[in-house]
Write an enzyme that holds these catalytic residues in place. Sequence first.
Site, short mmCIF file in Angstrom:
data_model
loop_
_atom_site.label_atom_id
_atom_site.label_comp_id
_atom_site.label_asym_id
_atom_site.label_seq_id
_atom_site.Cartn_x
_atom_site.Cartn_y
_atom_site.Cartn_z
N LYS A 61 6.02 101.29 35.39
CA LYS A 61 5.50 101.18 34.02
C LYS A 61 5.40 99.69 33.63
O LYS A 61 6.41 99.02 33.39
CB LYS A 61 6.46 101.89 33.05
CG LYS A 61 5.96 101.88 31.63
CD LYS A 61 7.03 101.31 30.73
CE LYS A 61 6.59 100.86 29.38
NZ LYS A 61 5.44 100.00 29.25
N GLY A 66 13.09 92.38 30.78
CA GLY A 66 12.61 92.44 29.40
C GLY A 66 13.68 91.93 28.47
O GLY A 66 14.51 91.10 28.85
N SER A 67 13.67 92.46 27.25
CA SER A 67 14.59 91.93 26.24
C SER A 67 16.00 92.51 26.43
O SER A 67 16.18 93.57 27.04
CB SER A 67 14.07 92.28 24.85
OG SER A 67 14.02 93.69 24.71
N GLY A 71 17.18 96.28 27.53
CA GLY A 71 18.08 96.31 28.69
C GLY A 71 19.32 97.14 28.44
O GLY A 71 19.76 97.90 29.30
N GLU A 123 17.18 92.13 34.20
CA GLU A 123 16.93 90.70 33.99
C GLU A 123 16.46 90.57 32.54
O GLU A 123 15.47 91.18 32.16
CB GLU A 123 15.86 90.17 34.94
CG GLU A 123 16.30 90.06 36.38
CD GLU A 123 17.49 89.13 36.60
OE1 GLU A 123 17.75 88.27 35.73
OE2 GLU A 123 18.17 89.28 37.61
N CYS A 147 11.42 83.29 30.57
CA CYS A 147 12.85 83.52 30.34
C CYS A 147 13.66 82.33 30.82
O CYS A 147 14.80 82.14 30.40
CB CYS A 147 13.29 84.79 31.04
SG CYS A 147 12.69 84.88 32.71
N GLU A 165 17.16 83.75 21.40
CA GLU A 165 15.95 83.51 22.18
C GLU A 165 14.72 83.64 21.28
O GLU A 165 14.51 84.67 20.66
CB GLU A 165 15.85 84.51 23.33
CG GLU A 165 14.68 84.19 24.23
CD GLU A 165 14.62 85.10 25.44
OE1 GLU A 165 14.61 86.32 25.25
OE2 GLU A 165 14.57 84.58 26.56
#
Length: 477
Positions: A171, A224-225, A229, A246, A280, A379
Amino acid sequence: MTIHQNLIAGEWVGSTGSENVNPSDTNDIVGLYAQATADDVSQAIAAAKAAFPAWSRSGILERHAILKKTADEILARKQELGTLLSREEGKTLAEGIGEVTRAAQIFDFFAGETLRLAGEVLPSARPGIGVEITREPLGVIGIITPWNFPIAIPAWKIAPALCYGNTVVFKPAELVPGCSWAIVDILHRAGLPKGVLNLVMGPGSVVGQTMLDSPDIAGITFTGSTGTGKRVAAASIEHNRKFQLEMGGKNPMIVLDDADLGVAVEAAANSGFFSTGQRCTASSRLIVTEGIHDKFVDALTERMKSIQVGHALRPETHIGPVVDVRQLKQDTDYIEIGVKEGAKLAFGGERLERDTPGFFLQPTLFTEATNQMRISREEIFGPVVSLIRVKDYDEALAMANDTPFGLSAGIATTSLKYATHFKRNSEAGMVMVNLPTAGVDFHVPFGGRKASSFGSREQGKYAAEFFTVVKTAYTQA
Ligand code: NDP
């Protein structure tokens, strides 16, 4: 416009599509991409499960040939795919072509790894018994990827998954399905058997969530975020499933008094602002010692004046647009927060108008920031950097490590002593000396510590840790 369909059990399916919009020019529709339903996702998972027994026992030459053919086609089409990437995500064309080349290198690397699969044979502690240690594929792997590296991140998850004999339900991020569709098409035409790789495009709340809720997915690899996660982690624990995360970063770059000023400025400008700061591994915190502080701020702001922000496909552009209106709002909200927190807006901060409707933002530098400000702790994921003044290396190191994240960290210095100490004492997964914090190789481990990552490393031969499971077999002759 034709609809780019989902691939389920070897068939292209889906009749309604959503628009993939160019962030450099919102009048430019890159294409229509199918939206999978929860039922489609369940069928994709069932197809991957059915394909697993045969694929996991397939010959290494078959896997090698498919991965190699894929690498070759991606490389041969790097101009076209790089253009697609820049249109859908907003990286400059040079960055887009660079990322496509990286994806080809990754497929090539894992084509090679299929020929290097190995185990160990050891004597048992008990005489007359032999011990074999082998790695076996996990089963169905769910792959969920973010928008900021539309081809490299899918490549570094799909290539090892297939190399080690797993089947896949993939996805991609809803914002950037184009490159993902293209690599799935290439892999499909390269000869993957039905059901080995399934593509399910559509929103995370439907497609991703159905994957998280399935007991038939043996492992999920996610980038992703931090928020998503945590959902992946909770659902995976519920299903007793392996997972790899990650996530975000707030990567520091220390600049010491003895740094080469040109090297330090280039590293800071590159990792803070290139790719619109949407990496990132971007350095969003510059930690600068007193003796070089003023010279460094002057030289960096001078460098920032020369950065051209504009349409990603124009040759004069150094920084393309922010990916979409939501991310732009997040960036400008943080710029307001920085001003309210009392940091000094030394450069940028303004949205820019260009001759096409897009999400253009000036590279932005805050000076006189503290490490406690939200702009230094959270972030932002845009071209917004905070610069913090410190007295010496010891204070800089303590501040670099004082963050919930731990992905990448850098230092600019000509001192071997400080470089060596920093490599040993930085609490990040990746450490850079006199280099941008972003920009990594494809054949060595990638990943971080603390809230940035969870589980084993990605890329290179370390990828085997996640995509395989170890078996220990004892034989009495
Ligand atoms: P998100 O977490 O929003 O999305 C990542 C992926 O998860 C997307 O495919 C998204 O789908 C999907 N998703 C969303 N909700 C769910 C759900 N409930 N269940 C399952 N899947 C879901 O991150 P972004 O795409 O916004 O990416 C930006 C973030 O990624 C930044 O924080 C950045 O730091 C981090 N990142 C980390 C990297 C690393 O290696 N450490 C590398 C690159 C990015 P959809 O797009 O459809 O919403």
